[in-house]
Design a protein around this motif. Sequence first.
Motif, PDB file in Angstrom:
ATOM      1  N   HIS A  43       0.828  -1.213   0.000  1.00 45.21           N
ATOM      2  CA  HIS A  43       0.000   0.000   0.000  1.00 45.21           C
ATOM      3  C   HIS A  43       0.858   1.257   0.000  1.00 45.21           C
ATOM      4  O   HIS A  43       0.684   2.147  -0.846  1.00 45.21           O
ATOM      5  CB  HIS A  43      -0.912  -0.027   1.226  1.00 45.21           C
ATOM      6  N   TYR A  44       1.788   1.355   0.927  1.00 48.73           N
ATOM      7  CA  TYR A  44       2.560   2.593   1.061  1.00 48.73           C
ATOM      8  C   TYR A  44       3.593   2.750  -0.057  1.00 48.73           C
ATOM      9  O   TYR A  44       3.783   3.851  -0.580  1.00 48.73           O
ATOM     10  CB  TYR A  44       3.217   2.660   2.437  1.00 48.73           C
ATOM     11  N   SER A  45       4.249   1.671  -0.457  1.00 44.16           N
ATOM     12  CA  SER A  45       5.246   1.814  -1.513  1.00 44.16           C
ATOM     13  C   SER A  45       4.591   2.125  -2.859  1.00 44.16           C
ATOM     14  O   SER A  45       5.190   2.805  -3.705  1.00 44.16           O
ATOM     15  CB  SER A  45       6.121   0.563  -1.613  1.00 44.16           C
ATOM     16  N   SER A  46       3.348   1.682  -3.063  1.00 47.88           N
ATOM     17  CA  SER A  46       2.628   2.039  -4.295  1.00 47.88           C
ATOM     18  C   SER A  46       2.428   3.545  -4.391  1.00 47.88           C
ATOM     19  O   SER A  46       2.569   4.136  -5.466  1.00 47.88           O
ATOM     20  CB  SER A  46       1.263   1.343  -4.341  1.00 47.88           C
ATOM     21  N   GLY A  50       3.896   6.487  -6.925  1.00 48.17           N
ATOM     22  CA  GLY A  50       3.028   7.535  -7.450  1.00 48.17           C
ATOM     23  C   GLY A  50       3.569   8.947  -7.312  1.00 48.17           C
ATOM     24  O   GLY A  50       2.914   9.904  -7.712  1.00 48.17           O
ATOM     25  N   GLN A  51       4.762   9.095  -6.733  1.00 49.47           N
ATOM     26  CA  GLN A  51       5.486  10.376  -6.652  1.00 49.47           C
ATOM     27  C   GLN A  51       4.909  11.348  -5.621  1.00 49.47           C
ATOM     28  O   GLN A  51       4.974  12.570  -5.784  1.00 49.47           O
ATOM     29  CB  GLN A  51       5.568  11.056  -8.029  1.00 49.47           C
ATOM     30  N   ILE A  52       4.377  10.821  -4.537  1.00 50.75           N
ATOM     31  CA  ILE A  52       3.913  11.670  -3.439  1.00 50.75           C
ATOM     32  C   ILE A  52       5.120  12.151  -2.644  1.00 50.75           C
ATOM     33  O   ILE A  52       6.041  11.388  -2.360  1.00 50.75           O
ATOM     34  CB  ILE A  52       2.922  10.880  -2.553  1.00 50.75           C
ATOM     35  N   GLY A  53       5.117  13.430  -2.273  1.00 53.15           N
ATOM     36  CA  GLY A  53       6.278  14.016  -1.608  1.00 53.15           C
ATOM     37  C   GLY A  53       6.512  13.509  -0.201  1.00 53.15           C
ATOM     38  O   GLY A  53       7.655  13.286   0.207  1.00 53.15           O
ATOM     39  N   LEU A 305      -3.856  14.665   1.100  1.00 53.83           N
ATOM     40  CA  LEU A 305      -4.913  13.916   0.439  1.00 53.83           C
ATOM     41  C   LEU A 305      -5.121  12.602   1.178  1.00 53.83           C
ATOM     42  O   LEU A 305      -4.159  11.956   1.585  1.00 53.83           O
ATOM     43  CB  LEU A 305      -4.544  13.617  -1.013  1.00 53.83           C
ATOM     44  N   ALA A 306      -6.366  12.194   1.302  1.00 50.48           N
ATOM     45  CA  ALA A 306      -6.662  10.941   1.990  1.00 50.48           C
ATOM     46  C   ALA A 306      -7.393   9.994   1.042  1.00 50.48           C
ATOM     47  O   ALA A 306      -6.769   9.285   0.253  1.00 50.48           O
ATOM     48  CB  ALA A 306      -7.462  11.213   3.257  1.00 50.48           C
ATOM     49  N   ARG A 307      -8.715  10.025   1.054  1.00 53.48           N
ATOM     50  CA  ARG A 307      -9.467   9.061   0.244  1.00 53.48           C
ATOM     51  C   ARG A 307      -9.159   9.164  -1.252  1.00 53.48           C
ATOM     52  O   ARG A 307      -9.244   8.168  -1.976  1.00 53.48           O
ATOM     53  CB  ARG A 307     -10.964   9.215   0.509  1.00 53.48           C
ATOM     54  N   GLU A 308      -8.774  10.345  -1.708  1.00 58.72           N
ATOM     55  CA  GLU A 308      -8.417  10.476  -3.119  1.00 58.72           C
ATOM     56  C   GLU A 308      -7.233   9.570  -3.470  1.00 58.72           C
ATOM     57  O   GLU A 308      -7.152   9.044  -4.593  1.00 58.72           O
ATOM     58  CB  GLU A 308      -8.095  11.929  -3.451  1.00 58.72           C
ATOM     59  N   ARG A 311      -8.342   5.986  -3.903  1.00 63.24           N
ATOM     60  CA  ARG A 311      -8.917   5.774  -5.234  1.00 63.24           C
ATOM     61  C   ARG A 311      -7.851   5.750  -6.325  1.00 63.24           C
ATOM     62  O   ARG A 311      -7.971   5.017  -7.310  1.00 63.24           O
ATOM     63  CB  ARG A 311      -9.942   6.874  -5.539  1.00 63.24           C
ATOM     64  N   ASP A 312      -6.811   6.575  -6.153  1.00 59.87           N
ATOM     65  CA  ASP A 312      -5.824   6.729  -7.217  1.00 59.87           C
ATOM     66  C   ASP A 312      -4.428   6.901  -6.622  1.00 59.87           C
ATOM     67  O   ASP A 312      -4.040   8.012  -6.259  1.00 59.87           O
ATOM     68  CB  ASP A 312      -6.179   7.931  -8.091  1.00 59.87           C
ATOM     69  N   PRO A 313      -3.641   5.807  -6.531  1.00 61.47           N
ATOM     70  CA  PRO A 313      -2.290   5.912  -5.965  1.00 61.47           C
ATOM     71  C   PRO A 313      -1.368   6.811  -6.784  1.00 61.47           C
ATOM     72  O   PRO A 313      -0.335   7.259  -6.285  1.00 61.47           O
ATOM     73  CB  PRO A 313      -1.784   4.474  -5.990  1.00 61.47           C
ATOM     74  N   TYR A 314      -1.742   7.071  -8.054  1.00 67.43           N
ATOM     75  CA  TYR A 314      -0.878   7.825  -8.969  1.00 67.43           C
ATOM     76  C   TYR A 314      -1.448   9.220  -9.245  1.00 67.43           C
ATOM     77  O   TYR A 314      -1.199   9.801 -10.301  1.00 67.43           O
ATOM     78  CB  TYR A 314      -0.682   7.021 -10.257  1.00 67.43           C
ATOM     79  N   TRP A 315      -2.174   9.737  -8.278  1.00 67.99           N
ATOM     80  CA  TRP A 315      -2.791  11.062  -8.422  1.00 67.99           C
ATOM     81  C   TRP A 315      -1.791  12.137  -8.842  1.00 67.99           C
ATOM     82  O   TRP A 315      -2.142  12.997  -9.667  1.00 67.99           O
ATOM     83  CB  TRP A 315      -3.482  11.446  -7.108  1.00 67.99           C
TER      84      TRP A 315
END
Length: 339
Positions: A43-46, A50-53, A305-308, A311-315
């Motif tokens: 979950h977290y590595s996905s 997705g390039q989350i800071g 961002l939480a629920r978004e 829905r989309d790990p690559y937001w």
Amino acid sequence: MALLFEPYTIRDVTFKNRIVMAPMCMYSCDQEDGKVMDWHKIHYSSRAVGQIGLLIIEATAVLPEGRISPQDLGIWNDEHVEGLTELVRMMKQHGSATGIQLAHAGRKATVDGTIYAPSAIAFSDQYKTPAEMTKEEIEKTITAFKDAAIRSKNAGFDVIEIHAAHGYLINEFLSPLSNLRTDEYGGSSEKRYRFLREIIDQIRSVWNGPLFVRISAHDYTEGGMTPQDYVEMARWMKTQEVDLIDVSSGAVVPAKIDAFPGYQVPYAELLRKEAAIPTGAVGLITSAVQAEEILKNGRADMILLARELLRDPYWPYRAAKELGIEIEVPKQYDRGWVF
């Protein structure tokens, strides 16, 4: 460059962008021992791919009786460090900074045995009545937060966030709706703040990195805390070297909340301006344009961002396309993201 994708530095940590994954419980510890499972790693590595800071992992209990559920992650003993270290390693492989939210559920714990709170008042008819904490139990809990900070450091996390929101233990001390104590931990706002003050001081004695505090800025109930009340507490946090306040709201008592896109952003904006402290905005933020408006108008410094992100790990890729900019894409996925 869009502000959303500009680097942001706190202390000695630079986040590659302003996008943060907010802590969300996964309820995935199969053995009820608080240890990291395969689900957490995937979950977290996905989201890191997705390039989350900044990725802040779920509320992680500093004591076993402080779990929101028996399936929550824990950090109450040294046996938890190995799994958390591996989780950090996997997230950092993809360039994300890593954070952990240290938590105690208080009267909202749903575990066997005695649960604890500042006062012996149940959250609702569906919850157990907690025991009012003695001073010895308060001191034990404060020490548990300090010990958890040491373990977080040993695991390699970049950021610690203290969970003082959503009706859990620290929030229960802060709100007059749940704290009816008459000793030095109850009564005036300064006395209700004392529990959090002592936790911050103890964590700061062992932790030099970025320190966030998540608050519920509004109780949505007469006689409860309001955003203006939190301006005073935010100023106290700033003097204690808290680096950013993560501004959520609600859940200390059952209350109706009129939620709409960005409904909590004004609270982050108020604290940022009146307490002169960086803030994170969270709550039904779903589009890049919405996030960019918040940052460009100085309403907050980071976007959570939480629920978004469920829905989309690559937001972030979608957000970059929406804003018309290019961001780094792992070579394995390069064919799928043509900007």
